[in-house]
Design a protein around this motif. Structure first.
Motif, PDB file in Angstrom:
ATOM      1  N   ILE A  77      34.003 -53.283 -40.424  1.00 34.67           N
ATOM      2  CA  ILE A  77      35.175 -53.637 -39.794  1.00 34.67           C
ATOM      3  C   ILE A  77      35.296 -54.888 -38.989  1.00 34.67           C
ATOM      4  CG2 ILE A  77      34.577 -52.188 -37.871  1.00 34.67           C
ATOM      5  CD1 ILE A  77      37.707 -51.365 -37.742  1.00 34.67           C
ATOM      6  N   PRO A  78      36.252 -55.819 -39.278  1.00 31.28           N
ATOM      7  CA  PRO A  78      36.120 -56.966 -38.067  1.00 31.28           C
ATOM      8  C   PRO A  78      36.913 -56.503 -36.918  1.00 31.28           C
ATOM      9  CG  PRO A  78      37.923 -57.070 -40.167  1.00 31.28           C
ATOM     10  CD  PRO A  78      36.984 -55.984 -40.313  1.00 31.28           C
ATOM     11  N   PHE A  79      36.529 -57.377 -36.132  1.00 26.90           N
ATOM     12  CA  PHE A  79      36.926 -57.068 -34.735  1.00 26.90           C
ATOM     13  C   PHE A  79      38.409 -57.076 -34.736  1.00 26.90           C
ATOM     14  CE2 PHE A  79      32.671 -57.946 -32.907  1.00 26.90           C
ATOM     15  CZ  PHE A  79      32.268 -56.654 -32.718  1.00 26.90           C
ATOM     16  N   SER A  80      38.954 -58.081 -35.521  1.00 25.79           N
ATOM     17  CA  SER A  80      40.387 -58.340 -35.636  1.00 25.79           C
ATOM     18  C   SER A  80      41.142 -57.099 -35.934  1.00 25.79           C
ATOM     19  CB  SER A  80      40.776 -59.651 -36.495  1.00 25.79           C
ATOM     20  OG  SER A  80      40.368 -59.210 -37.784  1.00 25.79           O
ATOM     21  N   ARG A  81      40.450 -56.219 -36.707  1.00 23.69           N
ATOM     22  CA  ARG A  81      41.153 -54.855 -37.033  1.00 23.69           C
ATOM     23  C   ARG A  81      40.937 -53.822 -36.185  1.00 23.69           C
ATOM     24  NH1 ARG A  81      43.594 -54.935 -42.334  1.00 23.69           N
ATOM     25  NH2 ARG A  81      44.479 -53.236 -41.362  1.00 23.69           N
ATOM     26  N   LEU A  82      39.977 -53.728 -35.250  1.00 24.72           N
ATOM     27  CA  LEU A  82      39.463 -52.942 -34.364  1.00 24.72           C
ATOM     28  C   LEU A  82      40.521 -52.485 -33.384  1.00 24.72           C
ATOM     29  CD1 LEU A  82      36.935 -50.836 -33.945  1.00 24.72           C
ATOM     30  CD2 LEU A  82      36.250 -52.706 -32.437  1.00 24.72           C
ATOM     31  N   TRP A  89      31.709 -36.224 -32.255  1.00 27.68           N
ATOM     32  CA  TRP A  89      30.520 -35.664 -32.740  1.00 27.68           C
ATOM     33  C   TRP A  89      29.577 -36.883 -32.959  1.00 27.68           C
ATOM     34  CZ3 TRP A  89      29.952 -30.939 -31.515  1.00 27.68           C
ATOM     35  CH2 TRP A  89      30.748 -30.037 -31.583  1.00 27.68           C
ATOM     36  N   SER A  90      30.233 -37.841 -33.242  1.00 26.29           N
ATOM     37  CA  SER A  90      29.234 -39.336 -33.221  1.00 26.29           C
ATOM     38  C   SER A  90      30.349 -40.319 -32.827  1.00 26.29           C
ATOM     39  CB  SER A  90      28.876 -39.638 -34.634  1.00 26.29           C
ATOM     40  OG  SER A  90      29.988 -39.914 -35.544  1.00 26.29           O
ATOM     41  N   LEU A  91      29.528 -41.608 -32.656  1.00 22.88           N
ATOM     42  CA  LEU A  91      30.594 -42.664 -32.304  1.00 22.88           C
ATOM     43  C   LEU A  91      31.506 -42.992 -33.439  1.00 22.88           C
ATOM     44  CD1 LEU A  91      31.056 -44.966 -30.115  1.00 22.88           C
ATOM     45  CD2 LEU A  91      29.367 -46.399 -31.312  1.00 22.88           C
ATOM     46  N   GLU A  92      32.539 -43.264 -32.965  1.00 23.47           N
ATOM     47  CA  GLU A  92      33.595 -43.622 -34.309  1.00 23.47           C
ATOM     48  C   GLU A  92      34.250 -44.881 -33.794  1.00 23.47           C
ATOM     49  OE1 GLU A  92      36.250 -40.068 -34.135  1.00 23.47           O
ATOM     50  OE2 GLU A  92      34.753 -38.997 -35.405  1.00 23.47           O
ATOM     51  N   LEU A  93      34.671 -45.518 -34.847  1.00 25.80           N
ATOM     52  CA  LEU A  93      35.614 -46.819 -34.851  1.00 25.80           C
ATOM     53  C   LEU A  93      36.848 -46.414 -35.081  1.00 25.80           C
ATOM     54  CD1 LEU A  93      33.243 -49.627 -35.932  1.00 25.80           C
ATOM     55  CD2 LEU A  93      33.507 -48.893 -33.571  1.00 25.80           C
ATOM     56  N   VAL A  94      37.974 -46.895 -34.400  1.00 25.83           N
ATOM     57  CA  VAL A  94      39.074 -46.499 -34.921  1.00 25.83           C
ATOM     58  C   VAL A  94      39.938 -47.980 -35.302  1.00 25.83           C
ATOM     59  CG1 VAL A  94      41.583 -45.749 -34.028  1.00 25.83           C
ATOM     60  CG2 VAL A  94      39.623 -44.959 -33.248  1.00 25.83           C
ATOM     61  N   ASP A  97      44.892 -49.607 -38.305  1.00 27.57           N
ATOM     62  CA  ASP A  97      45.946 -48.635 -39.079  1.00 27.57           C
ATOM     63  C   ASP A  97      45.632 -47.250 -39.065  1.00 27.57           C
ATOM     64  OD1 ASP A  97      43.404 -48.420 -40.024  1.00 27.57           O
ATOM     65  OD2 ASP A  97      43.990 -48.796 -42.179  1.00 27.57           O
ATOM     66  N   GLY A  98      44.901 -46.977 -37.819  1.00 30.60           N
ATOM     67  CA  GLY A  98      44.730 -45.633 -37.443  1.00 30.60           C
ATOM     68  C   GLY A  98      43.557 -44.735 -38.102  1.00 30.60           C
ATOM     69  N   THR A  99      42.917 -45.382 -38.991  1.00 31.47           N
ATOM     70  CA  THR A  99      41.920 -44.847 -39.721  1.00 31.47           C
ATOM     71  C   THR A  99      40.572 -44.691 -38.717  1.00 31.47           C
ATOM     72  OG1 THR A  99      41.158 -46.832 -40.538  1.00 31.47           O
ATOM     73  CG2 THR A  99      42.532 -45.585 -42.119  1.00 31.47           C
ATOM     74  N   LYS A 100      39.619 -43.677 -39.092  1.00 31.45           N
ATOM     75  CA  LYS A 100      38.443 -43.655 -38.212  1.00 31.45           C
ATOM     76  C   LYS A 100      37.206 -43.729 -39.120  1.00 31.45           C
ATOM     77  CE  LYS A 100      40.811 -40.911 -34.783  1.00 31.45           C
ATOM     78  NZ  LYS A 100      40.546 -39.696 -33.915  1.00 31.45           N
ATOM     79  N   GLY A 169      43.069 -51.723 -45.865  1.00 29.99           N
ATOM     80  CA  GLY A 169      42.913 -50.992 -44.720  1.00 29.99           C
ATOM     81  C   GLY A 169      42.052 -51.817 -43.746  1.00 29.99           C
ATOM     82  N   ALA A 170      41.984 -51.294 -42.476  1.00 31.48           N
ATOM     83  CA  ALA A 170      41.043 -51.838 -41.582  1.00 31.48           C
ATOM     84  C   ALA A 170      39.590 -51.847 -42.020  1.00 31.48           C
ATOM     85  CB  ALA A 170      41.139 -51.033 -40.343  1.00 31.48           C
ATOM     86  N   PHE A 171      38.960 -50.852 -42.820  1.00 28.33           N
ATOM     87  CA  PHE A 171      37.866 -50.752 -43.078  1.00 28.33           C
ATOM     88  C   PHE A 171      37.399 -51.153 -44.437  1.00 28.33           C
ATOM     89  CE2 PHE A 171      38.571 -47.147 -40.181  1.00 28.33           C
ATOM     90  CZ  PHE A 171      37.914 -47.367 -39.021  1.00 28.33           C
TER      91      PHE A 171
END
Length: 196
Positions: A77-82, A89-94, A97-100, A169-171
């Motif tokens: 995931i680029p920082f521009s989309r973070l 339960w673990s570290l998650e990036l959002v 677009d709301g996806t994790k 998408g973001a990812f």
């Protein structure tokens, strides 16, 4: 680019690989080639699971993107989309677009740490690494900081495909063929031990 792997995962991974080698050695010393398939299958299963689940997963943080290397897929995931970080339960990036996406390499949180922010608790080290790089990215003169903040979860996009890949998408998700191969080797080892 900075690579994060938890120390405990490295220890457990090498213990599994070592245990697999020890099982194989004990099998060869104790029985020779009689019943070799059982010992060999169990040894391969332990070593492959150790490598796939503990040694390979990582979080790679670059100047303009984060990459989660999980067991069977790599997600970038680029920082521009973070949009943010969460820790359940673990570290998650959002994504914006709301996806994790969760990281298999970031330490799982214990029950008492689940309600803490990502910068506290078990995943603090990698969350701080990502947050620092993201702050540096936003502060750089060549990039503009996002003008809107995601204050509530955005539903997942309806045009995301069923296999998890999302062209817009973001990812960016792609299969990790080495990880898939290690999982297949572990399953083959178990099958060899049981049916061999």
């Amino acid at each position: 680019m900075e690579i994060y792997r938890s120390r405990s995962s490295q220890v457990w991974g090498w213990l599994c690989v070592g245990l697999g080698a020890a099982i194989l050695l004990i099998q060869l010393i104790g029985s020779g080639l009689n019943g070799f398939s059982v010992g060999f299958g169990v040894a391969v299963a332990f070593a492959a699971v150790g490598a796939a689940a503990f040694l390979r997963p990582a979080v790679a943080v670059g100047r303009d993107a984060v990459e989660f290397r999980n067991v069977t897929q790599t997600v970038a995931i680029p920082f521009s989309r973070l949009a943010g970080l969460e820790a359940h339960w673990s570290l998650e990036l959002v994504g914006d677009d709301g996806t994790k996406v969760g990281s298999f390499a970031a330490p799982a949180r214990s029950g008492r740490d689940r309600l803490k922010s990502p910068e506290d608790g078990a995943s603090a080290e990698v969350a701080t690494l990502i947050t620092s790089a993201w702050d540096a990215y936003r502060a750089a003169p060549t990039t503009a900081a996002p003008t809107t903040a995601v204050s509530s979860p955005v539903p997942a996009r309806a045009d995301a495909s069923a296999d998890g890949s999302d062209a817009g998408g973001a990812f960016t998700r792609r299969p990790d063929l080495v990880g898939i191969g290690l999982v297949a080797a572990a399953l083959a080892g178990i099958a060899l031990a049981v049916f061999g």
